[in-house]
Design an enzyme around this catalytic site. Structure first.
Site, short mmCIF file in Angstrom:
data_model
loop_
_atom_site.label_atom_id
_atom_site.label_comp_id
_atom_site.label_asym_id
_atom_site.label_seq_id
_atom_site.Cartn_x
_atom_site.Cartn_y
_atom_site.Cartn_z
N CYS A 1 26.13 -49.70 20.30
CA CYS A 1 24.85 -50.38 20.06
C CYS A 1 24.41 -51.30 21.19
O CYS A 1 23.26 -51.71 21.22
CB CYS A 1 24.88 -51.14 18.74
SG CYS A 1 26.04 -52.46 18.70
N HIS B 1 25.54 -48.11 9.75
CA HIS B 1 24.83 -46.98 10.37
C HIS B 1 25.71 -45.73 10.36
O HIS B 1 26.94 -45.83 10.25
CB HIS B 1 24.52 -47.30 11.84
CG HIS B 1 23.47 -48.33 12.05
ND1 HIS B 1 23.68 -49.45 12.84
CD2 HIS B 1 22.18 -48.41 11.64
CE1 HIS B 1 22.57 -50.18 12.88
NE2 HIS B 1 21.65 -49.56 12.16
C1 CIR Z 1 22.00 -55.67 12.69
O1 CIR Z 1 22.43 -55.84 11.55
O2 CIR Z 1 20.96 -55.05 12.90
C2 CIR Z 1 22.79 -56.23 13.84
N1 CIR Z 1 23.36 -57.49 13.47
C3 CIR Z 1 23.87 -55.29 14.28
C4 CIR Z 1 23.32 -53.99 14.76
C5 CIR Z 1 24.38 -53.08 15.27
N2 CIR Z 1 23.79 -51.87 15.71
C6 CIR Z 1 24.45 -50.75 15.85
O3 CIR Z 1 25.62 -50.67 15.58
N3 CIR Z 1 23.78 -49.70 16.28
#
Ligand code: CIR
Length: 268
Positions: A248, A160
């Site tokens: 997150c 991201h």
């Molecule tokens: C994903 O790949 O969507 C999750 N395993 C990790 C998301 C992490 N989100 C973030 O850093 N905003």
């Protein structure tokens, strides 16, 4: 008092989405303990923390940031780029609807909250594997009436935009320049991640000015502290195996009004 939404680590986190990491065993008990410590830091820094109902069938539910972009005037419910994460929407929508007027990103638009970096009235939005151009355009049109501008930022090499750059003080950004065009951010003071800690650009700036930051990145932590930034470290090693960072795991926003019904959300 700022509000922070969090969502428990689900029993199925071992089946999380992974893009840049190889799958490793995740100790759920440790992950839950780390998440508790993280929540405790939010409380210590003055947030009213609400834990959303757990969703053990949704592996990535703990990464609640991806499901909404919350501003003072409105909350935008996203359309996560990973199809497996779209079932996370309903629970977050129910909870946020008690605090904000809602708008939604709809297909063919996709957008993950982890791609949205708000600096003043500008929202920088990563054009990534999760967020597409129609998603960014729709966000811009939803937010234009409120005076926000939206700027797309192509990212590559990371999940991201906020894997590559986050705000750590009023005019300072912690950045890994290899994953985006850093010139977009040249009006801010840029603090480069240490070459050995390239995954360390994700920091959570709280309304009291403190920064929650992973204990794994000691060089970057020193750089921040040398600039007078108050850093509060947390061990998020198990959550990092699921490709999660510190931004997150929460949605932090101003309390504007609340029709919260006691019992529906679990205040800590
Ligand atoms: C994903 O790949 O969507 C999750 N395993 C990790 C998301 C992490 N989100 C973030 O850093 N905003």
């Amino acid at each position: 008092m700022p509000i922070a939404f969090i969502r428990p680590v689900s029993a199925s986190i071992v089946n999380c989405e992974l893009t840049h990491l190889a799958r490793e065993p995740i100790d759920i008990q440790v992950a839950r303990w780390q998440h508790e410590q993280y929540a405790a830091r939010l409380v210590a820094h003055g947030c009213s923390v609400f834990s959303l109902p757990s969703a053990d069938d949704l592996p990535d539910a703990v990464f609640i940031e991806d499901i909404a972009v919350v501003l003072d005037e409105i909350a935008v419910i996203t359309q996560p780029g990973a199809v497996t994460r779209r079932a996370e929407i309903d629970g977050v929508m129910d909870a946020l609807g008690k605090f904000r007027q809602l708008a939604c990103i709809t297909l063919p638009g996709t957008l993950d909250g982890g791609d949205v970096l708000k600096v003043g009235q500008t929202l920088y939005v990563g054009l990534s594997q999760r967020t597409n151009a129609p998603g960014i355009r729709l966000l811009a049109s939803i937010l234009a009436p409120f005076g926000y501008s939206v700027q797309g930022v192509p990212v590559q090499g990371c999940l991201h935009l906020k894997s590559a750059v986050t705000q750590v003080a009023e005019n300072a950004l912690l950045i890994n320049r290899e994953w985006l065009d850093w010139q977009i951010f040249k009006k801010s003071q840029l603090i480069d991640v240490h070459p050995n800690e390239s995954n360390g650009a994700n920091a959570l700036l709280l309304p009291d000015g403190a920064v929650i930051y992973p204990s794994a990145f000691s060089e970057n932590r020193s750089s921040l502290e040398q600039l007078g930034i108050r850093v509060d470290v947390v061990d998020v090693s198990e959550l990092a195996k699921a490709e999660g960072g510190v931004t997150c795991c929460s949605l932090v926003f101003k309390e504007m009004f609340s029709e919260l019904q006691p019992g529906k959300l679990n205040q800590r």
